[in-house]
Design a protein around this motif. Structure first.
Motif, mmCIF file in Angstrom:
data_model
loop_
_atom_site.group_PDB
_atom_site.id
_atom_site.type_symbol
_atom_site.label_atom_id
_atom_site.label_comp_id
_atom_site.label_asym_id
_atom_site.label_seq_id
_atom_site.Cartn_x
_atom_site.Cartn_y
_atom_site.Cartn_z
ATOM 1 N N GLY A 89 0.895 -1.282 0.135
ATOM 2 C CA GLY A 89 -0.062 0.056 -0.227
ATOM 3 C C GLY A 89 0.895 1.295 0.030
ATOM 4 O O GLY A 89 0.237 2.450 0.171
ATOM 5 N N THR A 90 2.194 1.093 -0.141
ATOM 6 C CA THR A 90 2.952 2.227 -0.253
ATOM 7 C C THR A 90 3.718 2.299 -1.532
ATOM 8 O O THR A 90 3.959 1.112 -2.000
ATOM 9 C CB THR A 90 3.841 2.513 1.050
ATOM 10 N N LEU A 129 -1.773 -4.039 -9.956
ATOM 11 C CA LEU A 129 -1.071 -4.215 -8.656
ATOM 12 C C LEU A 129 -1.127 -3.175 -7.664
ATOM 13 O O LEU A 129 -1.433 -3.307 -6.442
ATOM 14 C CB LEU A 129 0.248 -4.688 -8.804
ATOM 15 N N LEU A 130 -0.759 -1.925 -8.231
ATOM 16 C CA LEU A 130 -1.136 -0.635 -7.328
ATOM 17 C C LEU A 130 -2.622 -0.427 -6.896
ATOM 18 O O LEU A 130 -2.772 -0.052 -5.823
ATOM 19 C CB LEU A 130 -0.496 0.574 -7.871
ATOM 20 N N ALA A 131 -3.427 -0.635 -7.862
ATOM 21 C CA ALA A 131 -4.885 -0.544 -7.511
ATOM 22 C C ALA A 131 -5.210 -1.584 -6.580
ATOM 23 O O ALA A 131 -5.983 -1.431 -5.442
ATOM 24 C CB ALA A 131 -5.799 -0.849 -8.734
ATOM 25 N N LEU A 179 -3.628 3.224 -6.031
ATOM 26 C CA LEU A 179 -4.475 3.841 -7.278
ATOM 27 C C LEU A 179 -5.726 3.357 -7.301
ATOM 28 O O LEU A 179 -6.182 2.263 -6.954
ATOM 29 C CB LEU A 179 -3.721 3.454 -8.684
ATOM 30 N N PRO A 180 -6.762 4.094 -7.735
ATOM 31 C CA PRO A 180 -8.115 3.791 -7.828
ATOM 32 C C PRO A 180 -8.439 2.693 -8.879
ATOM 33 O O PRO A 180 -7.343 2.517 -9.951
ATOM 34 C CB PRO A 180 -8.961 4.907 -8.323
ATOM 35 N N GLU A 181 -9.208 1.873 -8.717
ATOM 36 C CA GLU A 181 -9.311 0.816 -9.826
ATOM 37 C C GLU A 181 -9.718 1.423 -11.038
ATOM 38 O O GLU A 181 -10.701 2.575 -11.043
ATOM 39 C CB GLU A 181 -10.711 -0.196 -9.622
ATOM 40 N N PRO A 182 -9.369 1.251 -12.436
ATOM 41 C CA PRO A 182 -9.748 1.641 -13.574
ATOM 42 C C PRO A 182 -11.278 1.421 -13.761
ATOM 43 O O PRO A 182 -11.870 0.496 -13.449
ATOM 44 C CB PRO A 182 -9.003 0.938 -14.784
#
Length: 184
Positions: free
Chosen positions: A113-114, A172-174, A179-182
Motif C-alpha cells: 500500500g505504499t 497491482l497498485l490498485a 491507485l483507484p481501480e480503472p
C-alpha cells in the motif's frame, strides 16, 4: 541437460492463474527463484529455457512441491486481498551486486500500500545519485510481485516502467489501494 544442479538441487515450477494473468513460479531447495508474468505457453517455455541455462538444470513441473504449494497459497491470498506480504524463502541466485542490494532493500522497506521513488530507493542503499541504476535493478527483478518492484514509481508521480507492462503495474497498485481501480 541434467534435471539437477551441480550441487544436486532441483528446479521445480508451476503456473498459477491470477487477476493479472498466469504467473510462472519456479523454486529451488533454497527458495522461490523466479516469478514470470504473462506465462502463456510461449512465454513459459522461453522462461524455462533461460532458467535451465542460468541454473544448469532442466526445470521440472512439480506444482505439488511443498514450497510451490505454499507460494501458490500466498499468491492467491495476495490477489484475494487477504495477504499483504509474502513469507517465503527466496533464492537470490539469479541476481547479484547492486541490483540484489536494491531489491533486498525494497522487499524489507516498502510495505504493502505504499510506494517509493527510484531516487529515494537509491538513497536508502547509500547511492543517492543512482535512480537510473535502481530502474535497471527493478527491470532485472527475478521475483516480481513477491519482491514488489511495482511499488517503485517516478518522483514526479508517474508510474515509471514495468517488466510486466504498465497496465499490470497499475492493477497491482490498485489492488494495494495506491491507485483507484480503472473505470474501464
Amino acid at each position: 541437460m541434467n534435471s539437477e544442479r551441480q550441487d544436486g538441487q532441483r528446479v521445480v515450477w508451476t503456473v498459477v492463474g491470477t487477476a493479472i494473468g498466469p504467473l510462472l513460479l519456479a523454486a529451488t531447495s533454497e527458495g522461490l527463484v523466479n516469478v514470470v508474468f504473462h506465462a502463456t505457453d510461449e512465454v513459459r517455455d522461453r522462461a524455462l529455457g533461460r532458467l535451465a541455462s542460468r541454473l544448469g538444470t532442466e526445470p521440472v513441473e512439480r506444482p505439488g512441491s511443498p514450497l510451490l504449494t505454499e507460494a501458490i497459497r500466498q499468491v492467491e491470498a495476495y490477489f484475494a486481498g487477504a495477504r499483504r506480504d509474502f513469507d517465503l524463502p527466496l533464492d537470490w541466485s539469479l541476481i547479484s551486486g547492486f541490483p540484489r542490494e536494491v531489491l533486498r532493500a525494497l522487499a524489507a522497506g516498502v510495505p504493502y500500500g505504499t510506494v517509493v521513488g527510484y531516487g529515494d530507493l537509491a538513497g536508502r542503499v547509500g547511492q543517492p545519485g543512482a535512480a537510473q541504476a535502481v530502474g535497471m535493478a527493478m527491470g532485472a527483478n527475478p521475483l516480481p510481485v513477491v519482491v514488489p518492484c511495482h511499488r517503485v514509481v517516478e518522483s514526479g508521480g508517474g508510474l515509471g516502467g514495468f517488466g510486466g507492462g504498465v497496465e499490470t503495474k497499475r492493477k497491482l497498485l490498485a489492488l494495494e489501494g495506491v491507485l483507484p481501480e480503472p473505470l474501464f
